[in-house]
Design a protein around this motif. Sequence first.
Motif, PDB file in Angstrom:
ATOM      1  N   SER A 131       0.844  -1.188   0.000  1.00 20.29           N
ATOM      2  CA  SER A 131       0.000   0.000   0.000  1.00 20.29           C
ATOM      3  C   SER A 131       0.881   1.241   0.000  1.00 20.29           C
ATOM      4  O   SER A 131       1.972   1.242   0.561  1.00 20.29           O
ATOM      5  CB  SER A 131      -0.951   0.013   1.206  1.00 20.29           C
ATOM      6  OG  SER A 131      -0.249  -0.095   2.423  1.00 20.29           O
ATOM      7  N   VAL A 164      -6.455  -3.962   4.059  1.00 16.89           N
ATOM      8  CA  VAL A 164      -5.572  -4.466   3.004  1.00 16.89           C
ATOM      9  C   VAL A 164      -4.881  -5.743   3.457  1.00 16.89           C
ATOM     10  O   VAL A 164      -4.769  -6.717   2.701  1.00 16.89           O
ATOM     11  CB  VAL A 164      -4.533  -3.386   2.618  1.00 16.89           C
ATOM     12  CG1 VAL A 164      -3.464  -3.977   1.697  1.00 16.89           C
ATOM     13  CG2 VAL A 164      -5.224  -2.209   1.936  1.00 16.89           C
ATOM     14  N   TYR A 168      -2.273  -1.073  -3.252  1.00 12.58           N
ATOM     15  CA  TYR A 168      -3.456  -0.249  -3.024  1.00 12.58           C
ATOM     16  C   TYR A 168      -3.013   1.144  -2.587  1.00 12.58           C
ATOM     17  O   TYR A 168      -2.277   1.292  -1.604  1.00 12.58           O
ATOM     18  CB  TYR A 168      -4.344  -0.872  -1.939  1.00 12.58           C
ATOM     19  CG  TYR A 168      -4.911  -2.215  -2.349  1.00 12.58           C
ATOM     20  CD1 TYR A 168      -6.153  -2.302  -2.992  1.00 12.58           C
ATOM     21  CD2 TYR A 168      -4.189  -3.387  -2.126  1.00 12.58           C
ATOM     22  CE1 TYR A 168      -6.655  -3.529  -3.390  1.00 12.58           C
ATOM     23  CE2 TYR A 168      -4.698  -4.623  -2.532  1.00 12.58           C
ATOM     24  CZ  TYR A 168      -5.928  -4.686  -3.159  1.00 12.58           C
ATOM     25  OH  TYR A 168      -6.425  -5.902  -3.564  1.00 12.58           O
TER      26      TYR A 168
END
Length: 349
Positions: free
Chosen positions: A182, A236, A246
């Motif tokens: 992420s 996530v 992400y």
Amino acid sequence: MRILVTGGAGFIGSAVVRLAVSRGYDVVNLDALTYAACLENLASIEDQPNYSFEKVDLRQRNAIDEAVEKHKPDAIMHLAAESHVDRSIDGPEDFIDTNIKGTYNILEAARSYWERIGRPDGFRFHHISTDEVFGSLPMDKSVKFTEETPYDPRSPYSASKAASDHLVRAWNATYGLPVVLSNCSNNYGPYHFPEKLIPVTILNALAGKPLPIYGDGSNIRDWLYVEDHADALIEVMKNGQVGRSYNIGGNNEASNLDLVNALCAILDELHPKSIGNYADQITFVADRPGHDARYAIDATRIQDELGWEPTVTLEEGLHKTVRWYLDNETWWRPLQQREGVGKRLGTKV
């Protein structure tokens, strides 16, 4: 589920630890307790039976192996990093050691452990990174960083984080390690170490000191409330697709000048001065070398695939943050004595 969190005594890491513990996860916090770490961030959960702490430096592979073998995690959330751009300008070696070599060490420890326990599909290695790896955006607000934006890091900090992102992807492609990644926008909120823009502004304002703004203050960032970010990171970790990244943003773009003016207005409301306004203390200073013009996150993927979106507006989050600093002087006052805090860094070029 047992989660091993690296850097859990830091700003974002401690928010993740507090939230995960409150949700009933078993949480193991690995932290070297370098200058920006603060175990007081975890005072509210330190006595909980589902929390434990290990002082471990990610530059020491044997110590990581021992901790992983001792606690046998189901997931690793890797947040430990040197993160202050100005410090990376003055001393890039620490960023290379921690962000690149440290990531290599935790990846290898994770891979060794994962293979030893039979390569379970449910294991996750979640690497937490930054939007700064993507470089600088134009001021056109229709353009934002997506997960497909090419990497273009422009500081020693962002270059070291970009390198760590590439390592994580390589360990997935080459060894099959089940990873998720992420990349977040600028975080803010309670327990923010007092060397970044928002806490510096609040604390300098209260002390009657100048409020330094780099250049003309036009640089734009997307601001993400740290507790929103912690919620997204757990989502996530649990439900992100293996091998996928992400972007996590706050949908709150603001220029540095507008942000500081907003903080001053909140302080005028909550803690007014006897004479004048806090904005009177604003001072423009020489710009940071290589200062990126704008960051902005397109968080469509995490919203569409995982159903996550931020809940805290910038106005609400700034009010919460200012109030927290006003109410928690016993937390931030001792930190102002730590090395480099309160000084202009990033000028050794």
